[in-house]
Design an enzyme around this catalytic site. Sequence first.
Site, short mmCIF file in Angstrom:
data_model
loop_
_atom_site.label_atom_id
_atom_site.label_comp_id
_atom_site.label_asym_id
_atom_site.label_seq_id
_atom_site.Cartn_x
_atom_site.Cartn_y
_atom_site.Cartn_z
N TRP A 58 -3.73 -1.79 -1.23
CA TRP A 58 -3.75 -2.94 -2.15
C TRP A 58 -4.08 -4.10 -0.92
O TRP A 58 -3.46 -4.21 -0.24
CB TRP A 58 -2.21 -3.08 -2.37
CG TRP A 58 -2.18 -4.18 -3.49
CD1 TRP A 58 -1.64 -5.76 -2.88
CD2 TRP A 58 -2.35 -4.56 -4.71
NE1 TRP A 58 -1.56 -6.68 -4.09
CE2 TRP A 58 -2.24 -5.81 -4.94
CE3 TRP A 58 -3.13 -3.78 -5.74
CZ2 TRP A 58 -2.32 -6.38 -6.50
CZ3 TRP A 58 -3.33 -4.24 -7.01
CH2 TRP A 58 -2.89 -5.64 -7.23
N LYS A 99 9.23 -15.33 -21.63
CA LYS A 99 9.88 -14.03 -21.27
C LYS A 99 10.23 -13.52 -22.48
O LYS A 99 10.16 -12.21 -22.80
CB LYS A 99 10.65 -13.83 -20.22
CG LYS A 99 9.91 -14.13 -18.55
CD LYS A 99 9.34 -12.92 -18.20
CE LYS A 99 7.84 -12.96 -18.55
NZ LYS A 99 7.14 -13.91 -17.94
N CYS A 141 0.93 -0.96 0.14
CA CYS A 141 0.07 0.09 -0.18
C CYS A 141 0.91 1.17 -0.20
O CYS A 141 2.25 1.04 0.30
CB CYS A 141 -0.95 0.37 1.23
SG CYS A 141 -1.77 -1.36 1.52
O1 M6R Z 1 -3.47 -12.95 -14.43
P1 M6R Z 1 -3.12 -14.30 -15.01
O2 M6R Z 1 -1.92 -15.04 -14.02
O3 M6R Z 1 -4.09 -15.31 -14.91
O4 M6R Z 1 -2.49 -14.23 -16.44
C1 M6R Z 1 -2.31 -15.47 -17.07
C2 M6R Z 1 -1.28 -14.88 -18.39
O5 M6R Z 1 -2.16 -14.08 -19.11
C3 M6R Z 1 -0.27 -14.21 -17.95
O6 M6R Z 1 0.53 -15.15 -17.02
C4 M6R Z 1 0.84 -13.96 -19.00
O7 M6R Z 1 1.20 -15.19 -19.53
C5 M6R Z 1 1.90 -12.94 -18.51
N1 M6R Z 1 1.55 -11.86 -18.20
C6 M6R Z 1 3.13 -13.25 -19.44
O8 M6R Z 1 4.52 -12.73 -18.62
#
Ligand code: M6R
Length: 608
Positions: free
Chosen positions: A74, A485, A2
């Site tokens: 948060w 990544k 927060c």
């Molecule tokens: O919010 P979530 O964990 O459900 O999101 C799932 C994917 O969209 C997310 O992990 C995505 O693959 C990453 N932002 C990639 O770095």
Amino acid sequence: MCGIVGYVGPRQASDVLLGGLARLEYRGYDSAGAAIMSEDELVVVRRVGKLVNLREAIAGKPVPGTVGIGHTRWATHGAPNEENAHPHVDCSGKIAVVHNGIIENYMELREELAANGHVLRSETDTETVAHLVESYYEGDLTAAVIKTVRRLTGAYALAIVHLEDPGTIVAARVDSPLIIGIGDGENIVASDIPAVLEFTREVLVLEDGDVATVTANGVSVVDAAGRPADSEMMHIEWDLAAAEKGGYEDFMLKEIHEQPRAIRETLRGRMDATGKMQLSELQMTEAQLAAVERVFIVACGTSYHAAVVAKSLIEQWARIPVEVEVSSEFRYGNPIVGEDTLVVAITQSGETTDTLAAVREARRRGAKVFAITNVVGSRVTRETDGVIYTHAGPEIGVAATKTFTAQIAALTVLALKLAQANGMLDQKRVEALWEELSHIPEIVEAILADANDIAECAAEYKDANSSLFLGRGMGVPVAMEGALKLKEISYIHAEAYAAGEMKHGPIALITSEVPVVVVATQGHTYEKVVSNIQEVRARGARVIAVATHGDQDIQRHAEHVLYIPAVSEALSAIPATVPMQLLSYHIAKLRGCNVDQPRNLAKSVTVE
Ligand code: M6R
């Protein structure tokens, strides 16, 4: 995570608080509030949602006054509604508190306070602090806060005001950041430097255990033992834009560096004094946990990779079969789940449409479903039977970094809990693993502190068009995450494979133009991984190996070696991931890519 701001001086406090909170909104934004000393009244204004809602409320009904505290939240305890928004007040309404952190013993404090006649109105851990200060107050706010913080376990940064001491803010911290901007006839308490830079560049950094008494004309600080503290003053050179990212070039880099804290916060309080792993959020008895016969995990993207790590840990330690499926396939498949299955949905945002649909499908089939998420109050928390939170704080960069390693930390606790409940791991082994897990944040710190060679390595591979990521065992999900990544932020094609699968097809892709990143940390398949490296090198590949400190031999097999400290194989996923994140980050930067907002992507995928 927060954001806290407190102001004492000649200006209108509401302006300073709103301005400062706007610069801390990256720390949380599900509700916001302020408490301002206004004539002979302590006025508290709180609003759900982004800071703009608080700003509008104050614009509609201004609160004059030159001393106040503010907060952007948060949520960690209790839904993001107005009752749970900070500041929290005591029974008299004269004491107000804003807090960042988690007070672990808040349940027992709540019971004690209620038994003594205090009326608590929120579900938060923070409100206990206001009532404790009330009970200890005998005309000296600082003395009351010192007595209060001695009762707290956990992490906190606090700013506290009392109507009977209207020119003072008392601030305290343990394990949560808190600084004081030192102005000329004014002082500002804040969670982070950007909140004070408009007024001053002279900053006093509070240490763990410090309690500071802040007035317009001075600050006095005592340490945990009550002695005058030797506080460190800093002159800040950053401009505002740099300061919002904590001095880092991008949110992604900042978030990579926030991982030790995120993991620490996620693990906090997970083993109790009797050596039992704590996951009370599951609301399952030991007997129910011991009876779990199947686990099914659903997730997307990076969260799916965390699921693959969890499969390995749960199967290895608890000997319970685990199936893992991407949510988009699960929802349209005909999955074999029912009342005997524990379903875990992993989603950092808690809003991913595919994962929410998978949750509904699993529940429709009679399964108990738990979520692992980073966002309190998100959709998934309202549609599941229980929630385990990661405490990574808001992740702004689209590429998941700190939420991934925090998910692994939470899932490791889940695996230990299941194994402890069904007796597959004896107590000594659970304690030894917990001890090692508790040191993972320090290992990540060490990797981050010694990462220069990763930037150099990135420079050599920045022009690649295609790449492969290989690993075995725990190295497989790490390779998958490494490849994701790299492709999402640098736009280099990257594929991950179990290294043993290479010879069944992908090896045809190998040329000297295709760098191969290999997870080659110490483990029971290390020799096999080295053989796989030799196979690709024989076909001209250039190899970047992630290996364990002390492994000199690997240098004979790889062009570049990115070392991590020694760690047992089961716990190697977090440390081995960090060099992968940094490698992708540096390659993307060298290619001129926007790492925080890669093309075609969104942070929350709320479409099918
Ligand atoms: O919010 P979530 O964990 O459900 O999101 C799932 C994917 O969209 C997310 O992990 C995505 O693959 C990453 N932002 C990639 O770095």
